[in-house]
Design a protein around this motif. Structure first.
Motif, mmCIF file in Angstrom:
data_model
loop_
_atom_site.group_PDB
_atom_site.id
_atom_site.type_symbol
_atom_site.label_atom_id
_atom_site.label_comp_id
_atom_site.label_asym_id
_atom_site.label_seq_id
_atom_site.Cartn_x
_atom_site.Cartn_y
_atom_site.Cartn_z
ATOM 1 N N LYS A 155 -25.983 13.299 46.026
ATOM 2 C CA LYS A 155 -25.276 12.683 47.145
ATOM 3 C C LYS A 155 -23.872 13.264 47.207
ATOM 4 C CE LYS A 155 -28.658 9.842 48.019
ATOM 5 N NZ LYS A 155 -29.533 10.156 49.142
ATOM 6 N N PRO A 156 -23.219 13.213 48.362
ATOM 7 C CA PRO A 156 -21.846 13.722 48.443
ATOM 8 C C PRO A 156 -20.932 12.985 47.466
ATOM 9 C CG PRO A 156 -22.727 13.272 50.636
ATOM 10 C CD PRO A 156 -23.705 12.701 49.653
ATOM 11 N N ALA A 157 -20.072 13.733 46.804
ATOM 12 C CA ALA A 157 -19.097 13.177 45.867
ATOM 13 C C ALA A 157 -18.043 14.231 45.601
ATOM 14 C CB ALA A 157 -19.770 12.750 44.553
ATOM 15 N N ALA A 158 -16.873 13.809 45.211
ATOM 16 C CA ALA A 158 -15.826 14.760 44.862
ATOM 17 C C ALA A 158 -16.325 15.682 43.756
ATOM 18 C CB ALA A 158 -14.570 14.019 44.409
ATOM 19 N N GLY A 159 -16.081 16.968 43.927
ATOM 20 C CA GLY A 159 -16.524 17.958 42.952
ATOM 21 C C GLY A 159 -17.839 18.629 43.300
ATOM 22 N N ARG A 160 -18.599 18.039 44.219
ATOM 23 C CA ARG A 160 -19.830 18.672 44.686
ATOM 24 C C ARG A 160 -19.528 19.515 45.919
ATOM 25 N NH1 ARG A 160 -23.803 13.494 43.492
ATOM 26 N NH2 ARG A 160 -23.808 13.831 41.226
ATOM 27 N N VAL A 161 -20.493 20.341 46.296
ATOM 28 C CA VAL A 161 -20.283 21.213 47.444
ATOM 29 C C VAL A 161 -21.309 20.937 48.532
ATOM 30 C CG1 VAL A 161 -19.165 23.071 46.149
ATOM 31 C CG2 VAL A 161 -21.659 23.091 46.427
ATOM 32 N N LEU A 162 -20.898 21.246 49.755
ATOM 33 C CA LEU A 162 -21.793 21.237 50.910
ATOM 34 C C LEU A 162 -22.052 22.690 51.274
ATOM 35 C CD1 LEU A 162 -19.901 18.586 53.082
ATOM 36 C CD2 LEU A 162 -21.949 18.195 51.685
ATOM 37 N N ILE A 163 -23.322 23.066 51.317
ATOM 38 C CA ILE A 163 -23.695 24.431 51.680
ATOM 39 C C ILE A 163 -24.370 24.372 53.043
ATOM 40 C CG2 ILE A 163 -24.945 26.490 51.010
ATOM 41 C CD1 ILE A 163 -24.885 25.495 48.126
ATOM 42 N N HIS B 16 -14.415 11.621 48.692
ATOM 43 C CA HIS B 16 -15.538 11.005 49.411
ATOM 44 C C HIS B 16 -15.547 9.521 49.072
ATOM 45 C CE1 HIS B 16 -19.439 10.634 51.366
ATOM 46 N NE2 HIS B 16 -19.853 9.957 50.310
ATOM 47 N N ASN B 17 -15.294 8.687 50.070
ATOM 48 C CA ASN B 17 -15.272 7.238 49.861
ATOM 49 C C ASN B 17 -15.544 6.535 51.183
ATOM 50 O OD1 ASN B 17 -12.751 7.264 51.285
ATOM 51 N ND2 ASN B 17 -11.705 7.781 49.369
ATOM 52 N N GLU B 18 -15.309 5.232 51.208
ATOM 53 C CA GLU B 18 -15.623 4.454 52.411
ATOM 54 C C GLU B 18 -14.751 4.842 53.603
ATOM 55 O OE1 GLU B 18 -12.365 2.491 50.200
ATOM 56 O OE2 GLU B 18 -14.352 3.236 49.624
ATOM 57 N N LYS B 19 -13.666 5.572 53.364
ATOM 58 C CA LYS B 19 -12.793 6.005 54.457
ATOM 59 C C LYS B 19 -13.233 7.332 55.066
ATOM 60 C CE LYS B 19 -8.718 3.684 52.557
ATOM 61 N NZ LYS B 19 -7.350 3.874 52.007
ATOM 62 N N GLY B 20 -14.174 8.000 54.420
ATOM 63 C CA GLY B 20 -14.653 9.265 54.936
ATOM 64 C C GLY B 20 -14.695 10.341 53.856
ATOM 65 N N THR B 21 -14.742 11.584 54.297
ATOM 66 C CA THR B 21 -14.904 12.716 53.388
ATOM 67 C C THR B 21 -13.898 13.803 53.734
ATOM 68 O OG1 THR B 21 -17.275 12.246 53.280
ATOM 69 C CG2 THR B 21 -16.559 14.394 52.484
ATOM 70 N N VAL B 22 -13.344 14.412 52.699
ATOM 71 C CA VAL B 22 -12.418 15.532 52.853
ATOM 72 C C VAL B 22 -12.930 16.676 51.995
ATOM 73 C CG1 VAL B 22 -10.052 16.350 52.432
ATOM 74 C CG2 VAL B 22 -10.435 14.013 53.272
ATOM 75 N N GLY B 23 -12.807 17.890 52.507
ATOM 76 C CA GLY B 23 -13.222 19.049 51.732
ATOM 77 C C GLY B 23 -12.500 20.305 52.174
ATOM 78 N N LEU B 24 -12.703 21.380 51.416
ATOM 79 C CA LEU B 24 -12.078 22.667 51.704
ATOM 80 C C LEU B 24 -13.156 23.753 51.745
ATOM 81 C CD1 LEU B 24 -9.067 22.363 49.233
ATOM 82 C CD2 LEU B 24 -8.973 22.145 51.734
ATOM 83 N N VAL B 25 -13.169 24.524 52.820
ATOM 84 C CA VAL B 25 -14.101 25.640 52.936
ATOM 85 C C VAL B 25 -13.677 26.714 51.937
ATOM 86 C CG1 VAL B 25 -15.082 27.399 54.451
ATOM 87 C CG2 VAL B 25 -14.484 25.149 55.382
ATOM 88 N N LEU B 26 -14.581 27.090 51.059
ATOM 89 C CA LEU B 26 -14.238 28.017 49.978
ATOM 90 C C LEU B 26 -14.352 29.483 50.370
ATOM 91 C CD1 LEU B 26 -16.116 26.298 47.008
ATOM 92 C CD2 LEU B 26 -13.665 26.173 47.536
ATOM 93 N N ASN B 27 -15.116 29.795 51.399
ATOM 94 C CA ASN B 27 -15.477 31.191 51.631
ATOM 95 C C ASN B 27 -15.078 31.746 52.992
ATOM 96 O OD1 ASN B 27 -17.481 29.440 52.687
ATOM 97 N ND2 ASN B 27 -18.998 31.072 52.688
ATOM 98 N N LYS B 28 -13.970 31.256 53.552
ATOM 99 C CA LYS B 28 -13.462 31.806 54.814
ATOM 100 C C LYS B 28 -12.030 32.288 54.585
ATOM 101 C CE LYS B 28 -17.118 30.342 57.141
ATOM 102 N NZ LYS B 28 -18.028 31.133 57.941
#
Length: 197
Positions: A17-25, A45-57
């Motif tokens: 499941k989504p969680a901090a430290g995991r990736v979305l591919i 990733h919490n009840e307020k939503g999700t934040v992430g950083l694109v690693l490969n652009k």
């Protein structure tokens, strides 16, 4: 004709499941300059939503060209996502040496005291081997990412810290897919635009 017990376009969902430290591919046909064949490190990733950083652009800019007071930095500036593209985020492996940094994985940290980081860079205590800079970030409102996962837009996975921090990003989407197994490996052969199939 024999029916197959799997669909190559909808492989079995991972149990992650989504969680901090995991990736979305990104699935192979997801389009757009930000998310097409993207790998996104989830930083929150919490009840307020999700934040992430694109690693490969990556961009053609270097942080010392856009950040005041950095004397020299060899690593390029990456595009973190479409949200607040005029802001700067950074990942690093400097740990608590950067006050206020948030631990994301075993050795990767997010953010912290930016002035302190600049001082470390200028004094040779940090470099592009230990820091990645991002313009903007990727964000999802509560439940928005769940909807995209249900549509098979993303696969949730994990990557090594070395993989997360690499600057050699040209083919990491393909490498990440290959690591996930045979069905996902076939995705690397799909054309970027399905109309070219």
């Amino acid at each position: 004709m024999k029916n197959l017990d799997f669909n190559i376009f909808q492989p079995n969902k991972t149990s992650l499941k989504p969680a901090a430290g995991r990736v979305l591919i990104a699935e192979p046909f997801l389009q757009g300059p930000y998310f097409g064949r993207a790998i996104i490190l989830i930083t929150e990733h919490n009840e307020k939503g999700t934040v992430g950083l694109v690693l490969n652009k990556s961009t053609e800019l270097y942080p010392d060209e856009v950040i005041d007071d950095i004397l020299s930095f060899e690593g390029e500036l990456f595009v973190g996502g479409p949200v607040s593209s005029n802001t700067l985020n950074f990942l690093h492996t400097l740990g608590p040496a950067v006050p206020g940094a948030v631990q994301i994985t075993e050795s990767v940290y997010w953010g912290g005291d930016f002035e302190h980081l600049k001082k470390m860079i200028n004094e040779g205590e940090a470099s592009s081997n230990s820091v990645k800079f991002f313009a903007g970030y990727s964000g999802w409102a509560p439940d928005q990412l769940d909807g995209e996962l249900a549509e098979n837009s993303w696969v949730v996975s994990t990557l090594s810290d070395e993989f997360i921090m690499t600057r050699d990003v040209d083919d990491i989407w393909e490498k990440a897919m290959s690591l996930m197994g045979d069905i996902y490996k076939t995705w690397t052969n799909f054309p970027r635009n399905p109309a070219f199939n």
